[in-house]
Each structure stands twice: as C-alpha cells, then as structure tokens.
Write an enzyme that holds these catalytic residues in place. Structure first.
Site, PDB file in Angstrom:
ATOM      1  N   GLU A 272      68.483   6.268 -11.155  1.00  0.00           N
ATOM      2  CA  GLU A 272      69.108   4.953 -10.941  1.00  0.00           C
ATOM      3  C   GLU A 272      70.358   4.725 -11.779  1.00  0.00           C
ATOM      4  OE1 GLU A 272      65.859   5.506 -11.167  1.00  0.00           O
ATOM      5  OE2 GLU A 272      64.781   4.274  -9.698  1.00  0.00           O
TER       6      GLU A 272
ATOM      7  N   GLY B   1      62.479   5.123  -6.591  1.00  0.00           N
ATOM      8  CA  GLY B   1      61.268   4.461  -6.079  1.00  0.00           C
ATOM      9  C   GLY B   1      60.224   5.438  -5.567  1.00  0.00           C
TER      10      GLY B   1
ATOM     11  N   ALA C 115      64.284   4.215  -3.295  1.00  0.00           N
ATOM     12  CA  ALA C 115      64.497   2.986  -2.525  1.00  0.00           C
ATOM     13  C   ALA C 115      65.692   3.235  -1.618  1.00  0.00           C
ATOM     14  CB  ALA C 115      64.777   1.835  -3.479  1.00  0.00           C
TER      15      ALA C 115
ATOM     16  N   GLU D 187      58.428   6.481  -8.595  1.00  0.00           N
ATOM     17  CA  GLU D 187      57.670   5.291  -9.027  1.00  0.00           C
ATOM     18  C   GLU D 187      56.425   5.095  -8.153  1.00  0.00           C
ATOM     19  OE1 GLU D 187      61.311   2.923  -8.955  1.00  0.00           O
ATOM     20  OE2 GLU D 187      60.890   2.317 -11.013  1.00  0.00           O
TER      21      GLU D 187
HETATM   22  N1  COA Z   1      68.462   5.713   0.351  1.00  0.00           N
HETATM   23  C1  COA Z   1      69.006   5.733   1.575  1.00  0.00           C
HETATM   24  N2  COA Z   1      69.265   6.869   2.253  1.00  0.00           N
HETATM   25  C2  COA Z   1      68.947   8.035   1.658  1.00  0.00           C
HETATM   26  C3  COA Z   1      68.355   8.083   0.393  1.00  0.00           C
HETATM   27  C4  COA Z   1      68.105   6.862  -0.278  1.00  0.00           C
HETATM   28  N3  COA Z   1      67.535   6.796  -1.468  1.00  0.00           N
HETATM   29  N4  COA Z   1      68.174   9.386   0.065  1.00  0.00           N
HETATM   30  C5  COA Z   1      68.612  10.106   1.104  1.00  0.00           C
HETATM   31  N5  COA Z   1      69.085   9.301   2.077  1.00  0.00           N
HETATM   32  C6  COA Z   1      69.647   9.686   3.360  1.00  0.00           C
HETATM   33  C7  COA Z   1      71.073  10.197   3.229  1.00  0.00           C
HETATM   34  O1  COA Z   1      71.997   9.120   3.178  1.00  0.00           O
HETATM   35  C8  COA Z   1      71.182  11.000   4.496  1.00  0.00           C
HETATM   36  O2  COA Z   1      71.357  10.127   5.588  1.00  0.00           O
HETATM   37  P1  COA Z   1      72.457  10.466   6.746  1.00  0.00           P
HETATM   38  O3  COA Z   1      72.002  11.788   7.306  1.00  0.00           O
HETATM   39  O4  COA Z   1      72.338   9.325   7.698  1.00  0.00           O
HETATM   40  O5  COA Z   1      73.768  10.568   6.044  1.00  0.00           O
HETATM   41  C9  COA Z   1      69.792  11.613   4.654  1.00  0.00           C
HETATM   42  O6  COA Z   1      68.929  10.769   3.893  1.00  0.00           O
HETATM   43  C10 COA Z   1      69.686  13.016   4.113  1.00  0.00           C
HETATM   44  O7  COA Z   1      70.121  13.025   2.768  1.00  0.00           O
HETATM   45  P2  COA Z   1      71.257  13.997   2.198  1.00  0.00           P
HETATM   46  O8  COA Z   1      71.856  13.357   0.980  1.00  0.00           O
HETATM   47  O9  COA Z   1      72.201  14.392   3.286  1.00  0.00           O
HETATM   48  O10 COA Z   1      70.381  15.264   1.792  1.00  0.00           O
HETATM   49  P3  COA Z   1      70.735  16.354   0.682  1.00  0.00           P
HETATM   50  O11 COA Z   1      69.750  17.454   0.880  1.00  0.00           O
HETATM   51  O12 COA Z   1      72.179  16.686   0.683  1.00  0.00           O
HETATM   52  O13 COA Z   1      70.424  15.624  -0.726  1.00  0.00           O
HETATM   53  C11 COA Z   1      69.146  14.239  -2.245  1.00  0.00           C
HETATM   54  C12 COA Z   1      69.110  15.232  -1.046  1.00  0.00           C
HETATM   55  C13 COA Z   1      67.733  13.712  -2.450  1.00  0.00           C
HETATM   56  C14 COA Z   1      69.612  14.963  -3.508  1.00  0.00           C
HETATM   57  C15 COA Z   1      70.123  13.078  -1.921  1.00  0.00           C
HETATM   58  O14 COA Z   1      69.805  12.552  -0.642  1.00  0.00           O
HETATM   59  C16 COA Z   1      70.077  11.940  -2.900  1.00  0.00           C
HETATM   60  O15 COA Z   1      70.622  12.062  -3.996  1.00  0.00           O
HETATM   61  N6  COA Z   1      69.481  10.808  -2.515  1.00  0.00           N
HETATM   62  C17 COA Z   1      69.457   9.612  -3.309  1.00  0.00           C
HETATM   63  C18 COA Z   1      68.462   9.730  -4.451  1.00  0.00           C
HETATM   64  C19 COA Z   1      68.496   8.496  -5.321  1.00  0.00           C
HETATM   65  O16 COA Z   1      69.457   8.200  -5.988  1.00  0.00           O
HETATM   66  N7  COA Z   1      67.375   7.766  -5.316  1.00  0.00           N
HETATM   67  C20 COA Z   1      67.195   6.605  -6.154  1.00  0.00           C
HETATM   68  C21 COA Z   1      67.541   5.377  -5.411  1.00  0.00           C
HETATM   69  S1  COA Z   1      67.380   3.973  -6.461  1.00  0.00           S
END
Ligand code: COA
Length: 260
Positions: free
Chosen positions: A135, A112, A66, A115
């Site tokens: 989460e 999400g 999400a 999910e």
């Molecule tokens: N919500 C909003 N934005 C997200 C996102 C999410 N769930 N997951 C990734 N993004 C965005 C990042 O903020 C970033 O945006 P920006 O370039 O404007 O800063 C872009 O997507 C790229 O992500 P980034 O974190 O730079 O890539 P990465 O390769 O370093 O890491 C992940 C990849 C998937 C490990 C990391 O993005 C992450 O942990 N995301 C969240 C996962 C999460 O907790 N999901 C559950 C949500 S309830």
C-alpha cells in the site's frame, strides 16, 4: 445462493469460497466484499458446514489486493469508511467466526488479499505464492487489519520491514517468518488445506469454537485472554460433546461429536 464474484462449492462438510475475478487477479471490489460477507455468514450459520476454505480462482492469484480502481474518487472520510466497513463486515467476521477458516493461498496475496489470508485461522500457501502489503507504494497503508494481524503473526520488526518496504516475500520466506503454516506445490495446495480441515472436523465443534474465541481474545485490546480462556474452558464442561469425548476415551472408541 448465486454470486457474481464468488464460486461456492461443497465437499462433504467443507465449504469452499472461491474469489472469482480472475481477469483482475481476484481484486476485492466493493461488490466482492459484500458477497464475501454474505457467503461467510451463510457458511457460519449452515449446520452442515463444518469449516471453510477460502481461495482464489485460477493459478496466478489468491487476491491481488483491494480493487485500486475504486480508490480513485475517495477522500479522507471515504477512506476511513472503506477500512471500517471492510474490517467489520468481512475481516473481523472471519477471524471471530464459529468455524475454522483456512486460506489456501494459490498465488499473489497482496494488500487486502494478504489481509484476507491473515484474517483466516490457518494459511497454506503454494510454492509460487508471493505475499506483501504494497500500500505505501500507492500513498496508502494497510487498512483491512494488516498492520495489526501481520504484527501478531511475524512480530513488530519484520512486520514493519514488510509494510515499510512494500516488498513481496516468497512463500518460503513467509513460512520462515510464521506468516503461513505450510508451503506445498500448487497441486497439493487444496489437498493439504482439506487434510488440515478434515482433521479439525473430527474434533468437538463447540470446543473448536471456544478455542478460536480464547486465542482471539489475547489479541484484543482491553480483553483479558486468560479470563476468556477460563470462561470458555468452563463452558466446554456443559456440552454433550464433552461427555461423549470423555466416555469415548474411557471406552477406547472414537468419539461421535454432535456439536451440542
Ligand atoms: N486492483 C485492481 N485491479 C488489479 C489489481 C488490484 N489490486 N491487481 C491487478 N489488477 C488487474 C490489473 O489492472 C490488470 O487488469 P487489466 O488486464 O484490465 O489491465 C489485471 O488485473 C492483471 O494484472 P497485471 O498487472 O496485468 O498482471 P501482472 O502479472 O503484470 O502483475 C501484480 C501482477 C500482482 C504484480 C500487479 O497486478 C499488481 O501490482 N497489482 C496491484 C497489487 C497491489 O498494489 N495491491 C494492493 C492494493 S491496496
């Protein structure tokens, strides 16, 4: 139908729904969820569509969760509403759909995103995919059906380990746990999803819907899945496809199902 956050493609009877927010790793913001609702309902209601493949744009992510940026101002009531609205308008709609939905998990499927994949009927993952429900590392817990569907797929012990540790699992581990049906190379991901769906599309459509309904019934509280199976089985006998299937078998020819 034009969307801001989705790409829609048709390949014969397969409808592709591609989540297209690559710069945000296809994170599900409210607008994307609203579009997903519309796209899914449209696919279920369009007679020329036999089944759906859901995937993410780009090579890196299926859906990274999400959209966390939209969580900032939510209070307890807002969080409850978010989960309820998402579950009833997207995740439950997919699971209870009248056509098969396959998730082609092409990279990160987190929160999400996992999910969403779990709401689909079948999951195929590329070997670079990573899956998890992180989460609790945000002070939250899964809210789009993850606690229920992960438990159904992998069992309570493994589900609790995945949810409580917030660890990601590799595609190979997900396969071993029964979380995904197949793991293939990224090049093979869509061909594999299409191969499975095309096989299903050779079968009788109303029987496919009936089978989805009966399998789902077993996972619903207060519903007797065996009773549902009896009802759905009976209904199959009232279809033209049943007559066609049996006569084709007896005549040693391929059936030509009409979905009637
Ligand atoms: N919500 C909003 N934005 C997200 C996102 C999410 N769930 N997951 C990734 N993004 C965005 C990042 O903020 C970033 O945006 P920006 O370039 O404007 O800063 C872009 O997507 C790229 O992500 P980034 O974190 O730079 O890539 P990465 O390769 O370093 O890491 C992940 C990849 C998937 C490990 C990391 O993005 C992450 O942990 N995301 C969240 C996962 C999460 O907790 N999901 C559950 C949500 S309830």
């Amino acid at each position: 139908m034009l969307f801001q956050n989705l790409l829609i493609e048709n390949k014969e009877r397969i409808r592709y729904i591609i989540i297209n927010r690559e710069s945000k790793l296809n994170a599900l913001n409210k607008a994307t969820l609203a579009e997903l609702h519309t796209a899914i309902v449209d696919a279920f209601n369009t007679a020329t569509v036999g089944g759906i493949i859901v995937t993410g744009a780009g090579q890196k992510a299926f859906v990274a969760g999400a959209d966390i940026a939209e969580f900032v101002d939510l209070d307890a009531a807002g969080g409850r509403l978010l989960a309820q609205h998402g579950q009833t308008t997207v995740f439950d709609v997919i699971e209870n759909g009248n056509k098969p939905v396959i998730a082609a998990v092409n990279g990160f499927a987190l929160g999400g995103g996992l999910e969403l994949a779990m709401a689909c009927h079948i999951r195929v993952a590329s070997d670079n995919a990573k899956m998890g429900l992180p989460e609790v590392s945000l002070g939250l817990m899964p809210g789009y059906g993850g606690t229920q569907r992960l438990t159904q797929l992998v069992g309570k012990g493994k589900a609790l380990e995945i949810i409580l540790t917030a660890d990601m699992v590799t595609a190979a581990e997900a396969h071993q746990y029964g979380l995904v049906n197949h793991v293939v190379s990224q090049d093979e991901l869509l061909p594999k999803a299409e191969e499975i769906l095309n096989k299903i599309l050779l079968r009788a459509p109303l029987a496919i819907t009936a089978a989805i309904t009966a399998v789902n019934a077993g996972t619903k509280h207060g519903v007797n899945g065996f009773e549902t199976e009896i009802e759905e089985f009976g209904k199959c006998f009232g279809t033209e496809d049943f007559k066609e299937g049996v006569s084709a078998f007896l005549a040693k020819r391929k059936p030509d199902f009409k979905g009637k």
